[in-house]
Design a protein around this motif. Structure first.
Motif, PDB file in Angstrom:
ATOM      1  N   GLU A  25       0.691  -1.352   0.123  1.00 44.22           N
ATOM      2  CA  GLU A  25      -0.003   0.051  -0.004  1.00 44.22           C
ATOM      3  C   GLU A  25       0.842   1.182   0.218  1.00 44.22           C
ATOM      4  N   THR A  26       2.026   1.427   0.010  1.00 41.19           N
ATOM      5  CA  THR A  26       2.462   2.974   0.240  1.00 41.19           C
ATOM      6  C   THR A  26       3.686   2.576  -0.542  1.00 41.19           C
ATOM      7  N   ILE A  27       3.225   1.516  -1.423  1.00 41.01           N
ATOM      8  CA  ILE A  27       3.999   2.142  -3.139  1.00 41.01           C
ATOM      9  C   ILE A  27       3.186   2.875  -4.017  1.00 41.01           C
ATOM     10  N   THR A  28       4.210   3.759  -4.450  1.00 37.30           N
ATOM     11  CA  THR A  28       3.659   4.926  -5.381  1.00 37.30           C
ATOM     12  C   THR A  28       3.651   5.192  -6.804  1.00 37.30           C
ATOM     13  N   LEU A  29       3.993   6.082  -7.762  1.00 35.83           N
ATOM     14  CA  LEU A  29       4.780   6.126  -8.725  1.00 35.83           C
ATOM     15  C   LEU A  29       5.635   7.540  -8.218  1.00 35.83           C
ATOM     16  N   GLN A  30       5.736   7.709  -7.506  1.00 33.69           N
ATOM     17  CA  GLN A  30       7.312   8.633  -7.278  1.00 33.69           C
ATOM     18  C   GLN A  30       7.859   7.752  -6.516  1.00 33.69           C
ATOM     19  N   LEU A  31       7.606   6.697  -5.483  1.00 33.50           N
ATOM     20  CA  LEU A  31       8.993   5.972  -4.821  1.00 33.50           C
ATOM     21  C   LEU A  31       9.677   5.956  -5.502  1.00 33.50           C
ATOM     22  N   ASN A  32      10.742   6.527  -4.859  1.00 30.85           N
ATOM     23  CA  ASN A  32      12.754   6.228  -5.426  1.00 30.85           C
ATOM     24  C   ASN A  32      13.085   4.991  -4.859  1.00 30.85           C
ATOM     25  N   PHE A  33      13.106   4.260  -5.848  1.00 32.61           N
ATOM     26  CA  PHE A  33      14.409   3.278  -5.529  1.00 32.61           C
ATOM     27  C   PHE A  33      15.364   3.297  -4.056  1.00 32.61           C
ATOM     28  N   LYS A  34      16.080   4.584  -4.728  1.00 38.87           N
ATOM     29  CA  LYS A  34      17.543   4.899  -3.845  1.00 38.87           C
ATOM     30  C   LYS A  34      16.972   4.982  -2.677  1.00 38.87           C
ATOM     31  N   THR A  35      16.148   6.215  -2.353  1.00 39.83           N
ATOM     32  CA  THR A  35      16.320   6.391  -1.679  1.00 39.83           C
ATOM     33  C   THR A  35      15.224   6.966  -1.043  1.00 39.83           C
ATOM     34  N   ASP A  36      13.784   5.972  -1.498  1.00 39.79           N
ATOM     35  CA  ASP A  36      13.089   5.382  -0.725  1.00 39.79           C
ATOM     36  C   ASP A  36      12.776   3.996   0.018  1.00 39.79           C
ATOM     37  N   LEU A  37      14.017   2.736  -0.988  1.00 40.06           N
ATOM     38  CA  LEU A  37      13.886   1.369  -0.581  1.00 40.06           C
ATOM     39  C   LEU A  37      15.875   1.325   0.152  1.00 40.06           C
ATOM     40  N   ASP A  38      16.366   1.937  -0.397  1.00 40.38           N
ATOM     41  CA  ASP A  38      17.855   2.010   0.083  1.00 40.38           C
ATOM     42  C   ASP A  38      18.212   0.964  -0.506  1.00 40.38           C
ATOM     43  N   ALA A  39      18.192   0.617  -2.205  1.00 38.27           N
ATOM     44  CA  ALA A  39      18.052  -0.379  -2.222  1.00 38.27           C
ATOM     45  C   ALA A  39      19.974  -0.256  -2.890  1.00 38.27           C
ATOM     46  N   ASP A  40      20.624  -1.583  -2.721  1.00 36.45           N
ATOM     47  CA  ASP A  40      21.934  -0.958  -3.317  1.00 36.45           C
ATOM     48  C   ASP A  40      21.919  -1.274  -4.788  1.00 36.45           C
ATOM     49  N   SER A  41      23.360  -1.240  -5.038  1.00 36.22           N
ATOM     50  CA  SER A  41      23.180  -1.383  -7.157  1.00 36.22           C
ATOM     51  C   SER A  41      22.645  -3.310  -6.968  1.00 36.22           C
ATOM     52  N   ILE A  42      23.209  -3.759  -6.726  1.00 37.02           N
ATOM     53  CA  ILE A  42      23.004  -5.292  -6.122  1.00 37.02           C
ATOM     54  C   ILE A  42      20.949  -4.988  -6.805  1.00 37.02           C
ATOM     55  N   ASP A  43      20.767  -5.074  -5.851  1.00 39.00           N
ATOM     56  CA  ASP A  43      19.292  -4.964  -5.138  1.00 39.00           C
ATOM     57  C   ASP A  43      18.870  -4.490  -6.224  1.00 39.00           C
ATOM     58  N   PHE A  44      18.882  -3.183  -7.035  1.00 33.98           N
ATOM     59  CA  PHE A  44      18.305  -2.732  -8.460  1.00 33.98           C
ATOM     60  C   PHE A  44      19.105  -3.790  -9.478  1.00 33.98           C
ATOM     61  N   VAL A  45      20.061  -4.718  -9.728  1.00 32.71           N
ATOM     62  CA  VAL A  45      20.302  -4.923 -10.667  1.00 32.71           C
ATOM     63  C   VAL A  45      19.311  -5.998 -10.801  1.00 32.71           C
TER      64      VAL A  45
END
Length: 82
Positions: A25-45
């Protein structure tokens, strides 16, 4: 068959909720992968690879670097998945 933005968003949001253990329910179009999810480069890949598998879309490294928000990912998938 092309999917609507809403369908693509829902699929991406499901992937994010599962992969990053966040409340769907917290996921929106504005959610930022790096700042809001704290995704590192491996997570993102890994996330990008999952998007490619899910949607059958090819996402170049250059394009992936420019995908910062859920909305940008949705727009990219809709534009490149015909």
């Amino acid at each position: 068959m092309a999917q609507s933005k809403e369908e693509v968003f829902n699929q991406i949001a499901d992937i994010i909720a599962d992969r990053f253990q966040v409340d769907r329910e917290t996921i929106t179009l504005q959610l930022n992968f790096k700042t809001d999810l704290d995704a590192d480069s491996i997570d993102f890949v890994e996330f990008i690879l999952e998007l490619e598998d899910t949607f059958g879309a090819e996402i170049s490294d250059e394009a992936a670097e420019n995908l910062n928000t859920v909305g940008e990912a949705v727009d990219y998938i809709v534009a490149h998945n015909n």
